[in-house]
Design an enzyme around this catalytic site. Structure first.
Site, mmCIF file in Angstrom:
data_model
loop_
_atom_site.group_PDB
_atom_site.id
_atom_site.type_symbol
_atom_site.label_atom_id
_atom_site.label_comp_id
_atom_site.label_asym_id
_atom_site.label_seq_id
_atom_site.Cartn_x
_atom_site.Cartn_y
_atom_site.Cartn_z
ATOM 1 N N HIS B 281 0.745 -1.371 0.187
ATOM 2 C CA HIS B 281 -0.337 0.245 0.205
ATOM 3 C C HIS B 281 0.860 1.008 -0.011
ATOM 4 C CE1 HIS B 281 0.287 1.320 4.451
ATOM 5 N NE2 HIS B 281 -0.118 -0.200 4.597
ATOM 6 N N ASP B 293 6.517 0.778 6.831
ATOM 7 C CA ASP B 293 5.003 -0.178 6.655
ATOM 8 C C ASP B 293 4.263 1.196 5.999
ATOM 9 O OD1 ASP B 293 1.824 -0.030 6.485
ATOM 10 O OD2 ASP B 293 2.053 0.193 8.855
ATOM 11 N N GLU B 327 -4.635 1.775 2.984
ATOM 12 C CA GLU B 327 -5.231 0.783 3.083
ATOM 13 C C GLU B 327 -4.984 1.462 5.075
ATOM 14 O OE1 GLU B 327 -3.752 -2.641 6.108
ATOM 15 O OE2 GLU B 327 -2.778 -0.588 6.274
ATOM 16 N N GLU B 328 -4.312 2.456 5.256
ATOM 17 C CA GLU B 328 -3.982 2.693 6.541
ATOM 18 C C GLU B 328 -5.544 2.718 7.748
ATOM 19 O OE1 GLU B 328 -2.319 1.486 8.430
ATOM 20 O OE2 GLU B 328 -0.225 1.668 7.488
ATOM 21 N N ASP B 356 3.484 -6.306 3.496
ATOM 22 C CA ASP B 356 2.702 -5.513 4.321
ATOM 23 C C ASP B 356 3.157 -5.855 5.202
ATOM 24 O OD1 ASP B 356 1.596 -3.340 5.064
ATOM 25 O OD2 ASP B 356 -0.097 -3.778 5.110
ATOM 26 N N HIS B 427 3.787 2.114 12.842
ATOM 27 C CA HIS B 427 2.552 2.810 13.163
ATOM 28 C C HIS B 427 3.264 4.395 14.111
ATOM 29 C CE1 HIS B 427 -1.056 0.825 11.572
ATOM 30 N NE2 HIS B 427 -0.129 0.987 10.880
#
Lengths: 460, 460
Positions: B281, B293, B327-328, B356, B427
């Protein structure tokens, strides 16, 4: 193609030999993993060794501090006995000045190269060396250009091969340039050598490491440079035919001094005379914190004692942790340990395990031992697979347990961590505590503890 | 115990199915590995995405820049066609202020907690929330204390479980506290929630990530705090009964906006209608560079095209790279792709592969597909073992290809990198380019390329 057949071969030996283990084993290994991943003191121990002791080359003021650290950490882990085993160690010092510059008739600014003198190398003398540079891509290239070497600085620009999947193979392929390049160039009259570092790192850290002189030839100075500087130097050589190198190093040997292996035991309840040796080396290079090389090997070994004690595992054989002296530039600690083992026939060394390939996430072990013993260990592989340890096939064993293997034939093994990041920091200033991941190192400690548990329980 | 039996089961399927491959396959995989490890542009691509584009949440000014980056990179890799697939994406913004403080009658200095509002959460309003805090260790604990929740800030101090070897299991165990904790506390009258981050990291980075409200209850603000702050807060709560929390966040949703999946193809020579989708993504959280990520998933996917082109591999089926939007915090890109696939019966989606789970050294793949298809892939495992990919057994597939799997039943897989380091940075602000190791990521790209090569050649 041989490797492609291995899984099938392995599987047959697994199914044949699987009956040798008990269902309790997987439970005990699970407990060991939980214990290490939850309560390990390895990371805290490593922080003290790297941050409070620091770089600890044989003979340095940090060496005895590291020995005291090891003694205390092994006591705290719960060893029955901890003691020092004295040995003479070399005392090489880097000295106050390391400098390599490009000298050019051009008036452009050329920054100094980032360099580290190779371990065990001699200094340049106060005047340094100023000479033209000859780049060679390999020893073959050196031989082809041998009539051109005299009066020059030889620059070994041999590239670390990126296509080896296990990076230790790239190291095995390249490290002779560091170890023997000086004398091979001195043979033809070179005044100094510069070696491209043994690294994949996308950075410019120079990587030191031991070299040795062939005393048939003059002992010329030798330095390592980083990859970016190596490329820059190579470009410059092509472009600036009149350039020279100014090289100054101050390295030298002082008289040998006294060092120690730090040894701890849990005495075996049934076969105390049967020894399982586990260790890493306590010394490190002087330019970094020796975190992956080999602080992690030390604290992983210590963790085995702590975890066994915490779980009430009382080994049948004697578990002996050895924090070896002077692996980096002499192997004197390992030699002393092997010599004593040989002179002590009452001790039967059934296995020796080392961790000296970095504290990265483990993938398995390498072993050097007779086939039937190796088959026995491989039959335990399914117990380790849930923890990501699957690769048990390679020949191997570390430098320190290698001395024991050579002296008394002890079967040996070495933890095989993932090797992708090791040569980014091996023998360079970036081998520091922050480069170690707590869980990755702990999983390695678990793997070692599990293997030691199985070998203690079932013999070898 | 099931896992312990797996190696034997696997081995039988290997020996049965081994004849389905050709000796050429190991040669081609070796060429792919050499090509990727020697000439990959993935790391250089990643540097641009992370350092020049940066964080790129859906709707942010960086989103269209990332789309342009993807278009160019896919063109440069040699795709036959590159195009955008439009989709509406949510536009959540963090806003200008995030602050959480301990308010105490004592006069000691208490530093502010390091916080990140959870993605999709609502702000506190200008006045913020000032209220007593109630710590709960789990949802069970929340239920037990439900009569105590009203008018409080609920602090979910649920610990990431260190004993799961694959850290995604710890994430699966803990992430509901982030995803649903706010509404579960709001149900009982909480004014805000603070969530202990889903991490093993030996640091204090707060880890954001998507949450969702249950609209039966008020939309209360929600923040993550780091592990050290969580421990500090927990200690303080025990010690200072009168303390309050001041919490201010400014997060909000703006109207949905237009985003794009970036799609590239090498058209199949024999079965162009059979599609193999590969992707990662393109979006990331706003607070970091989205390196692991999922920058690495994007550049690994792009690398497959480059490596195929460089080696002259002309796939029989259509290889389609998709850099998925959003995606997130919405999965809108994946949903659009799946919707179009469903509406296009002429396309037959035979397999979809995602990366991912970080750009770490690969250990294998997870798969979700019928058993006979999985057995076929597992029969190829010996080809991948020399590259350290051995773990093919887990069920899995990523969020983005999951939408395709759900819509049209496409068999799916996901690269399974070593997971030990992922939740140190997932994240959080430390998910940056420097945290990616070039070779580790390249080995993952090779693994993906090799699997795509085999599936293209033999079908699925």
């Amino acid at each position: 193609m041989l490797r492609l057949l291995l899984p099938i071969t392995m599987a047959f030996s697994i199914s044949v030999a699987h009956a040798q283990t008990s269902p309790d084993d997987s439970v005990t290994l699970r407990k060991l993993a939980d214990e290490v991943l939850t309560h390990s003191t390895a990371y805290a121990n490593l922080r003290i060794l790297t941050k409070e002791v620091g770089g600890r080359l044989a003979g340095s003021p940090q060496m005895p501090k590291a020995e005291q650290w090891g003694y205390k950490a092994l006591k705290a882990a719960g060893a029955d006995t901890v003691y020092f085993q004295e040995c003479m160690v070399p005392h090489w010092v880097r000295g106050e000045k390391e400098e390599v510059r490009i000298i050019s008739k051009r008036r452009d600014f050329v920054p100094a190269l980032q360099v580290l003198a190779l371990g065990n190398s001699e200094g340049s003398g106060a005047a340094g060396v100023t000479a033209p540079v000859l780049e060679v891509s390999s020893f073959d290239d050196l031989e082809a250009k041998k009539n051109d070497v005299k009066g020059k600085v030889v620059f070994y620009n041999y590239h670390f091969n990126p296509t080896f999947i296990k990076t230790f193979h790239a190291y095995g392929d390249a490290f002779m340039y560091r170890a023997t390049g000086a004398s091979r160039a001195a043979k033809y009259g070179a005044l100094a050598v510069i070696v491209r570092s043994m690294s994949h790192g996308a950075n410019n850290f120079p990587h030191t490491g031991a070299m040795r002189y062939n005393d048939s030839f003059p002992r010329i100075p030798a330095v390592a440079i980083g990859l970016e500087d190596a490329d820059r130097l190579s470009d410059r050589i092509k472009d600036d035919k009149d350039m020279k190198i100014y090289l100054h190093t101050s390295a030298k040997f002082l008289p040998d001094t006294i060092g120690h292996n730090v040894i701890a035991e849990i005495r075996g309840t049934e076969h105390p005379e049967e020894i399982i040796t586990i260790g890493g080396h306590l010394d490190s290079w002087d330019v970094n914190e020796g975190a992956h090389d080999d602080g992690t090997g030390c604290v992983q070994s210590i963790e085995i004692i702590r975890a066994f004690k915490a779980l009430g595992i009382r080994p049948k054989r004697t578990i002996r942790i050895v924090l070896f002296a002077n692996e980096e530039n002499g192997t004197r600690g390992a030699n002393k340990y092997a010599e004593v083992a040989k002179a002590t026939p009452a001790e039967h060394h059934i296995f020796a395990l080392e961790s000296d390939a970095g504290g990265f996430t483990p993938r398995g072990f390498s072993f050097t031992m007779p086939a039937e013993k190796k088959a026995k260990i491989i039959s335990w592989k399914p117990l380790f697979l849930p923890y990501g340890l699957y690769d048990f096939e390679d020949e191997g064993g570390g430098t320190d347990v290698g001395a024991l293997n050579e002296a008394v034939g002890t079967p040996m093994g070495e933890l095989a961590p993932d090797s992708q990041r090791y040569f980014d920091l091996h023998h360079a200033t970036n081998d520091v505590f922050e480069a170690v991941n707590k869980r990755e190192m702990e999983l390695g400690a678990f793997g070692m503890a599990g293997l030691v548990y199985m070998i203690d329980k079932y013999g070898l």
